[in-house]
Scaffold this active site. Sequence first.
Site, PDB file in Angstrom:
ATOM      1  N   GLY A 118      35.739  54.146  93.994  1.00  0.00           N
ATOM      2  CA  GLY A 118      34.425  54.705  94.290  1.00  0.00           C
ATOM      3  C   GLY A 118      33.277  53.869  93.775  1.00  0.00           C
ATOM      4  O   GLY A 118      33.456  52.863  93.079  1.00  0.00           O
ATOM      5  N   HIS A 119      32.061  54.307  94.099  1.00  0.00           N
ATOM      6  CA  HIS A 119      30.864  53.528  93.750  1.00  0.00           C
ATOM      7  C   HIS A 119      30.626  53.510  92.237  1.00  0.00           C
ATOM      8  O   HIS A 119      30.901  54.455  91.523  1.00  0.00           O
ATOM      9  CB  HIS A 119      29.634  54.047  94.492  1.00  0.00           C
ATOM     10  CG  HIS A 119      29.337  55.503  94.284  1.00  0.00           C
ATOM     11  ND1 HIS A 119      28.446  56.185  95.064  1.00  0.00           N
ATOM     12  CD2 HIS A 119      29.814  56.404  93.405  1.00  0.00           C
ATOM     13  CE1 HIS A 119      28.376  57.435  94.671  1.00  0.00           C
ATOM     14  NE2 HIS A 119      29.190  57.590  93.659  1.00  0.00           N
ATOM     15  N   ASN A 120      30.131  52.363  91.771  1.00  0.00           N
ATOM     16  CA  ASN A 120      29.778  52.138  90.367  1.00  0.00           C
ATOM     17  C   ASN A 120      30.970  52.216  89.420  1.00  0.00           C
ATOM     18  O   ASN A 120      30.796  52.323  88.204  1.00  0.00           O
ATOM     19  CB  ASN A 120      28.693  53.123  89.903  1.00  0.00           C
ATOM     20  CG  ASN A 120      27.362  52.885  90.575  1.00  0.00           C
ATOM     21  OD1 ASN A 120      27.050  53.507  91.588  1.00  0.00           O
ATOM     22  ND2 ASN A 120      26.571  51.963  90.036  1.00  0.00           N
TER      23      ASN A 120
END
Length: 352
Positions: free
Chosen positions: A241-243
């Site tokens: 997922g993001h970050n």
Amino acid sequence: MEFTLAQIAHILNGELKGNGQVKVNRVGKIEEGGEGAITFLSNPKYEPFIYKTTASAVIVSKGFKPKGEISAGLILVDDPYLSFTALLEEYHKLVSFQKSGVEQPSFFADTAAEGKNTYRGAFSYVGKNVRLGDNVKVYPNTYLGDDVTIGNNTIIYAGVKIYSRTKIGNYCTIHSGAVIGSDGFGFAPQADGSYKTIPQVGNVVLEDHVSIGANTTIDCATFDSTIIREGVKLDNLVQIGHNVEIGKHTVIASQTGISGSSKVGEYSMIGGQVGLAGHIQLGARTKIAAQSGINKSIKEEGKILFGSPAFDHLQYMKSAMLFKRLPELNQKIRELEEKIINLTSLKTDDEH
């Protein structure tokens, strides 16, 4: 592609026993072998096969003492398994990196640039300001968005999609169907029950020696970067997922999903079908068994986790043993309750 035993012994820094001019052109199992094949002996239970193998050469330990005649040439090394792995790596490099030039049709933006000895396959797309390092191989049907940077000696296999501003290091491998830099799963709930898309304006950074499996996806950051550190190996069908930040030399098996903004410590091992909730941190050298679910941070290093929700592996195994005995334990509790009731009843009768 053929090599002499003398050449292979030199590559592996091993000692050759046999004819150094014998040529091999493939690897094989010790029990099958065949002329022109090279194999290895590491597990003692396979030793009987070395006396009847038809392979041209066998990689063995320096401490190996034959108990019979061996027709194959021998290459003596410190660790046969590691040496055979190194040989496979060298063979893979020769095969994978032998392509060069440009196949048509393909697109290469005017502002893009590439280093020496690159390869771009048919129907590949290279966007504006892309930078390809030396010896980069971009296989057919690959998309590289604007401002992508790829370091030296990296292979991008067929059908990979790399979104804009992604940065990929040296000696990386990205297998077919992988998507790097797609939007993170960011949606803001509204008063009416709908969701508003949160723009994802960050990027993805892969450091050196990273391997990405087929059909794995890595989301770009909402802002800043999703980071896959040096030496990380992701299996097929992994979702990052993001970050998220994956610590260096971590390995993650297939069908694992890591939610946004989580951080995995270096040298960790994550089994298949593991799920990590968002915004959690795992300490270095964490090991997570397959199908476990992690819903909170575990910052202590070296923990082994199991279960869903996951907790300490030893405690889980103790709990699992008790779980198997629940019917038996329940029956014993009932029997004890009956005995207590009977004793209480007898005591009451005696008092009267």
